[in-house]
Design an enzyme around this catalytic site. Sequence first.
Site: not given
Ligand code: TA6
Length: 287
Positions: A63, A85, A155, A200, A257
Amino acid sequence: MDVGCGVKQGSDGFTYYTLSHASGSQVVVTDYGAHILSWRDTRGVERLFLSEKAVFARGKPIRGGIPLVFPQFGKGELPSHGFARISTWNFVGSVIEQSGAITATFSLEWRGGADSMWRHACELKLEVCLSHELTITMKVKNQGDTPFSFFSALHTYYRVSEVSKVGVEGLSGCDYLDFLKGHARAREERALVRCDAATDRVYVGSPDTLALDESDTRVVIEKGGLADTVVWNPWLEGAQTISDLSQEEYSRFICVESGNVVHPVLLRQGEEHVSRQTLRAELKRPT
Ligand code: TA6
């Protein structure tokens, strides 16, 4: 500070590569996910957010930093945001260019096949090039005998002192899909896109130059080969549902992103797709 590429073995089994440039900038990448965990600009200021609850374990995404989204964006048949990832990449090597920039290259060979979670064979390469700025180049090559299509994104989690006080410049006039409103399409009218609630959104066909505006600094974001820009912050209510994020941490980052997340990229046999994102932190001139 030694200029070049330092290598450290972590107790978590990951290998950590630290690139240091003569300008004072520094970047840390791990071979797990070819994940960029830290980028310090030429003034030594950390520009990327990493959750204090981030988990460093195989099979789990990290994260913060810059997770690589490939070949799926979001949820679907594959693990969320795909397998890149959560795969261990090979470190190909590092080189100091004539300009003094330092480039480290990582690769991931995906064999595919009927038993694989994604049946297509491809090679991914990530080049991380550090100078007074940071350029990340992602290459995807179709190594199989059938075409495939994919989504991808860098991201990027930017570290900010307070999310509601920063804004993304350059999106005015751009259409977006609001993922919190059933993907409803609307046009952005604000010169500075701020998050003051859970956000989002996917900005479709966004401009190739944007900037993250924060008090005394602008982080210029340039992209190529990546059509869209996602702006995401879960806010407090969303953070409460994310186990690897402390509740109060939602205010310390914004994700901006660069990606191909609306229209998939089609790659025929032997073809390669190249995309890149350059980040540069600039001090604002006093007004
Ligand atoms: O890029 C935005 C997103 O797709 C959100 O909808 C949110 O859930 C985030 O990414 C994080 O995703 P993750 O799978 O890393 O928890």
